[in-house]
Design a protein around this motif. Structure first.
Motif, PDB file in Angstrom:
ATOM      1  N   PRO A   3      65.339 -63.812 -44.757  1.00 57.10           N
ATOM      2  CA  PRO A   3      65.521 -62.779 -44.866  1.00 57.10           C
ATOM      3  C   PRO A   3      64.390 -61.688 -45.258  1.00 57.10           C
ATOM      4  CG  PRO A   3      67.264 -64.106 -46.034  1.00 57.10           C
ATOM      5  CD  PRO A   3      65.954 -64.933 -45.390  1.00 57.10           C
ATOM      6  N   ASP A   4      64.451 -60.386 -44.921  1.00 57.21           N
ATOM      7  CA  ASP A   4      63.305 -59.619 -45.233  1.00 57.21           C
ATOM      8  C   ASP A   4      63.388 -59.206 -46.774  1.00 57.21           C
ATOM      9  OD1 ASP A   4      62.591 -59.623 -42.377  1.00 57.21           O
ATOM     10  OD2 ASP A   4      63.623 -57.739 -42.177  1.00 57.21           O
ATOM     11  N   ASP A   5      64.416 -59.209 -47.222  1.00 55.24           N
ATOM     12  CA  ASP A   5      64.476 -58.795 -48.758  1.00 55.24           C
ATOM     13  C   ASP A   5      64.325 -60.244 -49.806  1.00 55.24           C
ATOM     14  OD1 ASP A   5      66.768 -60.093 -47.966  1.00 55.24           O
ATOM     15  OD2 ASP A   5      68.187 -58.735 -48.977  1.00 55.24           O
ATOM     16  N   LEU A   6      63.909 -61.211 -49.205  1.00 52.69           N
ATOM     17  CA  LEU A   6      63.700 -62.390 -50.118  1.00 52.69           C
ATOM     18  C   LEU A   6      62.460 -61.995 -50.782  1.00 52.69           C
ATOM     19  CD1 LEU A   6      65.168 -65.074 -50.202  1.00 52.69           C
ATOM     20  CD2 LEU A   6      63.390 -66.223 -48.998  1.00 52.69           C
ATOM     21  N   PRO A   7      62.520 -62.287 -52.323  1.00 54.99           N
ATOM     22  CA  PRO A   7      61.471 -61.923 -53.167  1.00 54.99           C
ATOM     23  C   PRO A   7      60.362 -62.993 -53.126  1.00 54.99           C
ATOM     24  CG  PRO A   7      63.368 -63.187 -54.344  1.00 54.99           C
ATOM     25  CD  PRO A   7      63.664 -62.684 -52.866  1.00 54.99           C
ATOM     26  N   ALA A   8      59.204 -62.348 -53.210  1.00 51.71           N
ATOM     27  CA  ALA A   8      57.996 -63.139 -52.925  1.00 51.71           C
ATOM     28  C   ALA A   8      57.646 -63.979 -54.272  1.00 51.71           C
ATOM     29  CB  ALA A   8      56.908 -62.419 -52.739  1.00 51.71           C
ATOM     30  N   HIS A   9      56.990 -65.496 -54.137  1.00 46.34           N
ATOM     31  CA  HIS A   9      56.451 -65.991 -55.126  1.00 46.34           C
ATOM     32  C   HIS A   9      55.198 -65.361 -55.578  1.00 46.34           C
ATOM     33  CE1 HIS A   9      58.740 -69.943 -53.542  1.00 46.34           C
ATOM     34  NE2 HIS A   9      59.820 -69.028 -54.194  1.00 46.34           N
ATOM     35  N   LEU A  10      54.463 -64.578 -54.572  1.00 44.73           N
ATOM     36  CA  LEU A  10      53.211 -64.128 -55.094  1.00 44.73           C
ATOM     37  C   LEU A  10      52.709 -62.954 -54.223  1.00 44.73           C
ATOM     38  CD1 LEU A  10      50.460 -64.627 -56.953  1.00 44.73           C
ATOM     39  CD2 LEU A  10      49.718 -65.874 -54.986  1.00 44.73           C
ATOM     40  N   THR A  11      52.350 -61.769 -54.902  1.00 47.32           N
ATOM     41  CA  THR A  11      51.809 -60.815 -54.338  1.00 47.32           C
ATOM     42  C   THR A  11      50.461 -60.508 -54.525  1.00 47.32           C
ATOM     43  OG1 THR A  11      53.744 -59.718 -54.195  1.00 47.32           O
ATOM     44  CG2 THR A  11      52.227 -58.272 -53.666  1.00 47.32           C
TER      45      THR A  11
END
Length: 475
Positions: free
Chosen positions: A142-150
């Protein structure tokens, strides 16, 4: 009748042609307006989050920790990435050895988000997927899945040209120097330029002006007391801290003849001395002491209340899945800071990760390593001991503990720790090297040389270090 129809059709075609021409003219006028005003078609730069690591190379590694799967059921590790803050998740590559970290090469500069996904032998993933059909391997994220790292990747230096002054100027007669420059980069702040100057008597660069726009001019009035030669330096920074420097030639200002206006003025002394403050009366002193005591009362003494007097409300705990997700994000950020050798930020990230997942020995070991790099040896020692209490045979913690004990001059304890490590692996050449160092500090030269000879059987780097130590005691 047919003639009337022909005239009607011709009139309709002419009207449509005129309408299309008007639309095209309108578009042309709009394009001309945008061309005359370039700022009308530009977007404001993205504000960077200070928690995002800044990467100065196209290639990087991403650390991860698997908490949700049994290691025996692990089939593969996938790395997913997305460009920008709202881009779609795209599969990047597999981690072939299924061991942290995983490698990534950026195709261009910008903001990247990363997600490390574990897949078990039944095809189930460690995160939510868009299940379009029964083939688990083709599930998208899903596009709104939170990232582990940015992270923010910026590895190109900004461009900078010093237009004026150029070359050496032997006898500069003017009282002002026009400084003109032009800089460019895709990731510049509104005012990224700073000016400095240097004199013959002072080798340090003295701030002159800034921050200034990427393209501009600055008129510098030369102070009369400065003697040549002078050199002007222009610096430009981008978001990532990459900088480019440009220097002028040597400028020799013409000597300034003293005039009445430039002579120093005679200082005027004050005729009246400063007033002496009145002493406080005993009552005022008592009141003042009570006020000071109230001001110095620690806020922590007011239990179960905040500054407004409301009852104390403990922070609600996150669900376990959210805490583990947050721990994984902080751990990845800490590993990134370690790669950049930003040890204070790494310590902060690892500590936050442990707050959400205190059982992570991998995170605690890396926290101890970062503390060791900061020379906070006592704290590193404590963290290593916690790891070894939970897992006595953890080799990375044993090696780190031995290093810390040597730094604290606990050489006998270091020998005992290294003995435990060598009992697990007699081919640990780094452990042999450290064992020799500890033995040397204890005065046992023969044992130190024997240990270094063992270390000399290792790879080229360790062998070189061992040979350098052995040469000190060769006849």
């Amino acid at each position: 009748m047919n003639s009337s129809r022909k005239h009607l059709v011709s009139l309709m075609v002419w009207c449509w042609a005129a309408l299309i021409l008007l639309v095209r003219c309108g578009n042309c006028q709009e394009s001309m307006i945008l061309a005359e005003n370039p700022e009308a078609n530009t977007t404001s730069p993205v504000e960077l989050n200070p928690d995002w690591p800044v990467i100065h190379t196209p290639s990087m590694t991403i650390g991860y920790e698997i908490n949700s799967f049994n290691i025996n059921d692990l089939e593969r590790i996938e790395l997913w990435c997305a460009r920008g803050l709202s881009g779609r998740w795209q599969f990047y590559d597999y981690d072939q050895d299924r061991t942290s970290p995983v490698s990534f090469i950026a195709p261009a500069e910008g903001i990247y988000r990363f997600l490390v996904v574990a897949v078990d032998r039944w095809g189930r993933k460690s995160c939510q997927t868009n299940q379009n059909h029964d083939d688990a391997s083709s599930h998208t994220l899903p596009d709104d899945l939170p990232a582990h790292l940015t992270v923010f990747i910026d590895y190109q230096l900004p461009q900078l040209t010093l237009l004026s002054p150029q070359g050496d100027i032997p006898d500069y007669q003017a009282k002002e120097i026009p400084i003109r420059w032009q800089g460019f980069d895709n990731h510049l702040d509104a005012n990224p330029v700073y000016l400095y100057y240097q004199t013959q008597d002072n080798p340090n660069w003295i701030p002159l002006a800034g921050p200034l726009p990427a393209r501009g001019e600055y008129m510098w009035a030369i102070p009369p007391q400065l003697k040549g030669p002078l050199v002007i330096q222009v610096l430009i920074y981008d978001y990532a801290g990459n900088q480019t420097i440009a220097h002028s030639g040597k400028i020799h200002p013409a000597p300034v003849q003293p005039t009445p206006d430039t002579l120093p003025a005679t200082p005027v002394l004050s005729e009246t001395p400063p007033a002496v403050p009145l002493s406080k009366t005993p009552d005022k002193v008592k009141d003042s002491q009570e006020e000071d005591a109230q001001e110095k009362e620690p806020l922590g003494n007011k239990e179960h209340s905040d500054l407004s007097g409301a009852p104390f409300q403990p922070k609600p705990k996150l669900p376990e899945s959210k805490r583990l997700e947050r721990a994984s994000q902080c751990f990845s950020r800490g590993m990134m800071y370690c790669q950049q050798m930003e040890w204070p930020k790494a310590v902060e990230a690892f500590q936050e990760s442990l707050e959400n997942n205190p059982q992570s020995l991998n995170c605690r070991t890396n926290l101890a390593n970062a503390l060791f790099k900061m020379c906070r040896f006592e704290e590193a020692l404590y963290q290593y001991q916690i790891c070894l209490k939970e897992e006595p045979a953890r080799s990375s913690a044993l090696f780190g503990l031995a290093q810390t004990q040597i730094a604290l001059k606990q050489h006998q304890n270091a020998q005992k720790t290294l003995t435990r490590l060598l009992e697990q692996d007699r081919r640990d050449w780094q452990a042999w090297l450290l064992y020799g160092d500890a033995s040397q500090q204890l005065g046992n030269v023969s044992l130190a040389v024997n240990s270094w000879q063992q270390a000399a059987q290792g790879d080229a780097n360790i062998a070189r270090l061992a040979q350098e130590r052995i040469k000190q005691y060769q006849p």
